[in-house]
Write an enzyme that holds these catalytic residues in place. Structure first.
Site, short mmCIF file in Angstrom:
data_model
loop_
_atom_site.label_atom_id
_atom_site.label_comp_id
_atom_site.label_asym_id
_atom_site.label_seq_id
_atom_site.Cartn_x
_atom_site.Cartn_y
_atom_site.Cartn_z
N ASP A 281 0.84 -1.21 0.00
CA ASP A 281 0.00 0.00 0.00
C ASP A 281 0.87 1.26 0.00
O ASP A 281 1.98 1.25 0.54
CB ASP A 281 -0.90 -0.01 1.24
CG ASP A 281 -2.04 0.98 1.13
OD1 ASP A 281 -2.32 1.45 0.00
OD2 ASP A 281 -2.65 1.29 2.17
N ASN B 93 -10.52 -3.18 -6.43
CA ASN B 93 -9.74 -2.19 -7.20
C ASN B 93 -10.34 -1.93 -8.59
O ASN B 93 -9.98 -0.94 -9.24
CB ASN B 93 -8.27 -2.62 -7.36
CG ASN B 93 -7.47 -2.51 -6.08
OD1 ASN B 93 -6.48 -3.20 -5.88
ND2 ASN B 93 -7.89 -1.62 -5.17
C1 FPP Z 1 -2.01 0.09 -3.29
O1 FPP Z 1 -1.55 1.42 -3.27
C2 FPP Z 1 -1.40 -0.62 -4.39
C3 FPP Z 1 -2.10 -1.20 -5.41
C4 FPP Z 1 -3.57 -1.16 -5.47
C5 FPP Z 1 -1.42 -1.86 -6.53
C6 FPP Z 1 -0.17 -2.60 -6.21
C7 FPP Z 1 0.56 -2.79 -7.49
C8 FPP Z 1 1.89 -2.74 -7.67
C9 FPP Z 1 2.83 -2.57 -6.56
C10 FPP Z 1 2.49 -2.82 -9.03
C11 FPP Z 1 2.10 -3.99 -9.88
C12 FPP Z 1 2.30 -5.29 -9.22
C13 FPP Z 1 3.07 -6.30 -9.68
C14 FPP Z 1 3.09 -7.58 -8.94
C15 FPP Z 1 3.90 -6.20 -10.89
P1 FPP Z 1 -2.60 2.60 -3.43
O2 FPP Z 1 -2.70 2.93 -4.86
O3 FPP Z 1 -3.90 2.23 -2.79
O4 FPP Z 1 -1.88 3.72 -2.61
P2 FPP Z 1 -2.56 4.87 -1.74
O5 FPP Z 1 -3.20 4.18 -0.56
O6 FPP Z 1 -1.42 5.71 -1.35
O7 FPP Z 1 -3.56 5.56 -2.61
#
Ligand code: FPP
Length: 258
Positions: free
Chosen positions: A18, A67
């Site tokens: 996250d 998501n």
């Molecule tokens: C949460 O951060 C993260 C995600 C929903 C996506 C995770 C994806 C990756 C790390 C990249 C792709 C993955 C792979 C395995 C290649 P957020 O967007 O909710 O962050 P925030 O809480 O700060 O808004």
């Protein structure tokens, strides 16, 4: 019974990655830049997990079923990054003994993403001893519901039955061990529908570190924290167990005294 403190040689570590969005916006960048940087953290973390030793399975929460509700541009960027990661890493993973499997629903993924998943899984099928599981379009509650619907209608069912059905549902082949250590980055302290059944006795570690900044030192620190904890699985602390170990003889004596 005495509690066992033998260090486990093949831990299952799961990570809720996250903080990508906040990492990006705090730098005046679009959220997708945070996800792109998050992929670099994925590469670092997989490498570190292999090298630190003691970890046999790493499950990363890449895209939750909830998501899909994000803006289309962000969903498309995440799918593109995911596809590219699989295309770029499958060969290296195969060479380094990393078997990739993807857990979650597959029926809503695009044919291009699906193709890359299948290719990476096929390319790394015989890779061992490290297992990398990527959770995509994943919801623990939905997975449990689907597995429960497939339980036999008659006769008793065990925890193992549901565990096996969950593994089948995940398209994962063999059931993964229960989660030992669950890490969440980004400062929030919640489970967000991730591996709820498998984390029944997981140790939880929450870190303020935003996912794109996460690296080997953070993983090592989380493992240190994990190893400093006494896992009791509902039993009494080790010291108390040593004072009054529960043995069949003790039970018999207690019963005779009643
Ligand atoms: C949460 O951060 C993260 C995600 C929903 C996506 C995770 C994806 C990756 C790390 C990249 C792709 C993955 C792979 C395995 C290649 P957020 O967007 O909710 O962050 P925030 O809480 O700060 O808004």
């Amino acid at each position: 019974m005495l509690l066992s403190f033998a260090p486990q040689s093949s831990l299952h570590v799961a990570i809720i990655m996250d903080g990508n969005g906040r990492w990006a916006t705090s730098r005046g960048l679009p959220r997708t830049a945070g996800h792109a940087e998050g992929v670099e953290a994925v590469r670092r973390t997989v490498e570190a997990a292999r090298e630190l030793g003691g970890i046999g399975t790493l499950t990363l929460f890449a895209f939750s079923s909830d998501n899909w509700q994000r803006p289309g541009v962000e969903v498309r960027a995440l799918m593109r990054l995911f596809r590219r990661y699989l295309a770029e890493e499958a060969e290296r993973c195969a060479a380094n003994g990393v078997r990739i499997t993807v857990i979650g629903r597959r029926d809503r993924l695009s044919p291009t993403v699906l193709r890359e998943i299948e290719a990476a899984e096929a390319r790394t099928r015989h890779a061992s001893p490290f297992r990398l599981r990527l959770a995509v379009d994943y919801s623990a509650r939905d997975a449990i519901l689907r597995a429960a619907a497939r339980l036999p209608r008659i006769g008793e069912t065990s925890r193992e039955d549901l565990t096996r059905l969950l593994a089948e549902d995940a398209g994962d082949g063999a059931a993964a061990p229960d989660v030992d250590l669950l890490i969440r980055t980004g400062g929030e302290k919640r489970l967000s529908d991730f591996l709820l059944w498998e984390s029944a006795y997981a140790e939880l570690v929450f870190t303020e570190r935003m996912w794109p900044d996460f690296g080997a030192a953070d993983l090592a620190e989380a493992l240190r924290e994990f190893r400093s904890r006494e896992r009791r699985f509902g039993k009494v602390p080790a010291a108390a167990a040593r004072l009054a170990p529960e043995t069949p003889e003790r039970r018999e004596r207690a019963a005779a005294a009643r």
